[in-house]
Design a protein around this motif. Structure first.
Motif, PDB file in Angstrom:
ATOM      1  N   ALA A   1       0.835  -1.207   0.000  1.00 60.87           N
ATOM      2  CA  ALA A   1       0.000   0.000   0.000  1.00 60.87           C
ATOM      3  C   ALA A   1       0.870   1.257   0.000  1.00 60.87           C
ATOM      4  O   ALA A   1       0.569   2.218  -0.709  1.00 60.87           O
ATOM      5  CB  ALA A   1      -0.932  -0.010   1.203  1.00 60.87           C
ATOM      6  N   ARG A   2       1.960   1.258   0.784  1.00 65.56           N
ATOM      7  CA  ARG A   2       2.871   2.406   0.795  1.00 65.56           C
ATOM      8  C   ARG A   2       3.542   2.575  -0.561  1.00 65.56           C
ATOM      9  O   ARG A   2       3.666   3.697  -1.076  1.00 65.56           O
ATOM     10  CB  ARG A   2       3.925   2.235   1.895  1.00 65.56           C
ATOM     11  CG  ARG A   2       3.416   2.485   3.296  1.00 65.56           C
ATOM     12  CD  ARG A   2       4.553   2.552   4.290  1.00 65.56           C
ATOM     13  NE  ARG A   2       5.314   1.313   4.368  1.00 65.56           N
ATOM     14  CZ  ARG A   2       5.013   0.281   5.152  1.00 65.56           C
ATOM     15  NH1 ARG A   2       3.956   0.357   5.940  1.00 65.56           N
ATOM     16  NH2 ARG A   2       5.756  -0.802   5.169  1.00 65.56           N
ATOM     17  N   ARG A   3       3.957   1.464  -1.165  1.00 65.50           N
ATOM     18  CA  ARG A   3       4.592   1.537  -2.476  1.00 65.50           C
ATOM     19  C   ARG A   3       3.608   2.048  -3.526  1.00 65.50           C
ATOM     20  O   ARG A   3       3.952   2.870  -4.371  1.00 65.50           O
ATOM     21  CB  ARG A   3       5.108   0.157  -2.863  1.00 65.50           C
ATOM     22  CG  ARG A   3       5.860   0.145  -4.151  1.00 65.50           C
ATOM     23  CD  ARG A   3       6.464  -1.201  -4.429  1.00 65.50           C
ATOM     24  NE  ARG A   3       7.236  -1.143  -5.657  1.00 65.50           N
ATOM     25  CZ  ARG A   3       7.448  -2.174  -6.433  1.00 65.50           C
ATOM     26  NH1 ARG A   3       6.950  -3.348  -6.098  1.00 65.50           N
ATOM     27  NH2 ARG A   3       8.149  -2.042  -7.527  1.00 65.50           N
ATOM     28  N   SER A   4       2.378   1.569  -3.451  1.00 64.21           N
ATOM     29  CA  SER A   4       1.356   2.032  -4.380  1.00 64.21           C
ATOM     30  C   SER A   4       1.093   3.525  -4.195  1.00 64.21           C
ATOM     31  O   SER A   4       0.932   4.263  -5.175  1.00 64.21           O
ATOM     32  CB  SER A   4       0.075   1.236  -4.187  1.00 64.21           C
ATOM     33  OG  SER A   4      -0.938   1.725  -5.006  1.00 64.21           O
ATOM     34  N   ALA A   5       1.047   3.988  -2.951  1.00 62.96           N
ATOM     35  CA  ALA A   5       0.829   5.411  -2.686  1.00 62.96           C
ATOM     36  C   ALA A   5       1.984   6.245  -3.233  1.00 62.96           C
ATOM     37  O   ALA A   5       1.771   7.318  -3.804  1.00 62.96           O
ATOM     38  CB  ALA A   5       0.668   5.646  -1.185  1.00 62.96           C
ATOM     39  N   ARG A   6       3.216   5.765  -3.090  1.00 61.20           N
ATOM     40  CA  ARG A   6       4.368   6.471  -3.654  1.00 61.20           C
ATOM     41  C   ARG A   6       4.285   6.536  -5.167  1.00 61.20           C
ATOM     42  O   ARG A   6       4.567   7.572  -5.775  1.00 61.20           O
ATOM     43  CB  ARG A   6       5.677   5.782  -3.240  1.00 61.20           C
ATOM     44  CG  ARG A   6       6.153   6.104  -1.854  1.00 61.20           C
ATOM     45  CD  ARG A   6       7.601   5.672  -1.634  1.00 61.20           C
ATOM     46  NE  ARG A   6       7.897   4.323  -2.083  1.00 61.20           N
ATOM     47  CZ  ARG A   6       7.880   3.243  -1.314  1.00 61.20           C
ATOM     48  NH1 ARG A   6       7.565   3.352  -0.040  1.00 61.20           N
ATOM     49  NH2 ARG A   6       8.178   2.060  -1.798  1.00 61.20           N
ATOM     50  N   HIS A   7       3.882   5.428  -5.773  1.00 70.67           N
ATOM     51  CA  HIS A   7       3.777   5.405  -7.231  1.00 70.67           C
ATOM     52  C   HIS A   7       2.688   6.346  -7.724  1.00 70.67           C
ATOM     53  O   HIS A   7       2.875   7.039  -8.736  1.00 70.67           O
ATOM     54  CB  HIS A   7       3.516   3.988  -7.716  1.00 70.67           C
ATOM     55  CG  HIS A   7       4.721   3.112  -7.668  1.00 70.67           C
ATOM     56  ND1 HIS A   7       4.764   1.863  -8.218  1.00 70.67           N
ATOM     57  CD2 HIS A   7       5.948   3.291  -7.119  1.00 70.67           C
ATOM     58  CE1 HIS A   7       5.948   1.321  -8.037  1.00 70.67           C
ATOM     59  NE2 HIS A   7       6.679   2.171  -7.350  1.00 70.67           N
ATOM     60  N   VAL A   8       1.574   6.389  -7.026  1.00 71.02           N
ATOM     61  CA  VAL A   8       0.488   7.294  -7.416  1.00 71.02           C
ATOM     62  C   VAL A   8       0.940   8.741  -7.261  1.00 71.02           C
ATOM     63  O   VAL A   8       0.687   9.579  -8.135  1.00 71.02           O
ATOM     64  CB  VAL A   8      -0.785   7.007  -6.595  1.00 71.02           C
ATOM     65  CG1 VAL A   8      -1.806   8.113  -6.756  1.00 71.02           C
ATOM     66  CG2 VAL A   8      -1.381   5.679  -7.000  1.00 71.02           C
TER      67      VAL A   8
END
Length: 137
Positions: free
Chosen positions: A41-48
């Motif tokens: 979820a943190r990685r996805s938030a960074r990517h977004v």
């Protein structure tokens, strides 16, 4: 071995397809079950966030690059050939026109409340077009 009938295959295929679609949707909707889901979820938030920043920078760069060219091609203010545009913009700035448009939107909102479903025959095309603004859903 005999071949199955054509009618049996289509209903079986449709039921299997609907079952597969239902299982896929439930898998997408349910909460994640992986042990490292917080990290994902943190990685996805960074990517977004990175994607939004890159797209924002691209939009700003394109707006600057294209607008400079377009503004350079525009005729100077007060050019005699722009009288239709001047009349149109003055008409749009008139308080009478703005109050008329506001009143029409208010009337559509009132009629829309009493109208019911968007496909109801009492709704005009304009009211259905404004249903995004005044919908009850």
């Amino acid at each position: 071995m005999s071949a199955p009938g054509v009618t049996g295959e289509s209903s079986n295929y449709v039921s299997r397809l609907l079952g597969l679609v239902w299982l896929s949707l439930t898998q997408l909707v349910r909460p994640p079950s992986h042990s490292r889901r917080a990290e994902a979820a943190r990685r996805s938030a960074r990517h977004v966030l990175l994607l939004v920043a890159i797209l924002g920078a691209a939009v700003i760069a394109l707006m600057y690059a294209l607008d400079v060219t377009e503004i350079g091609l525009m005729p100077p203010r007060g050019t005699a050939g722009l009288w239709p545009v001047r009349i149109l913009t003055d008409f749009g700035k008139s308080a009478y026109v703005l109050w008329l448009v506001a009143g029409m939107l208010f009337a559509i909102a009132i009629v829309r409340r009493d109208c019911g479903e968007p496909r109801d025959p009492c709704c005009s095309a304009l009211e259905r077009g404004c249903s995004l603004c005044f919908s009850r859903c």
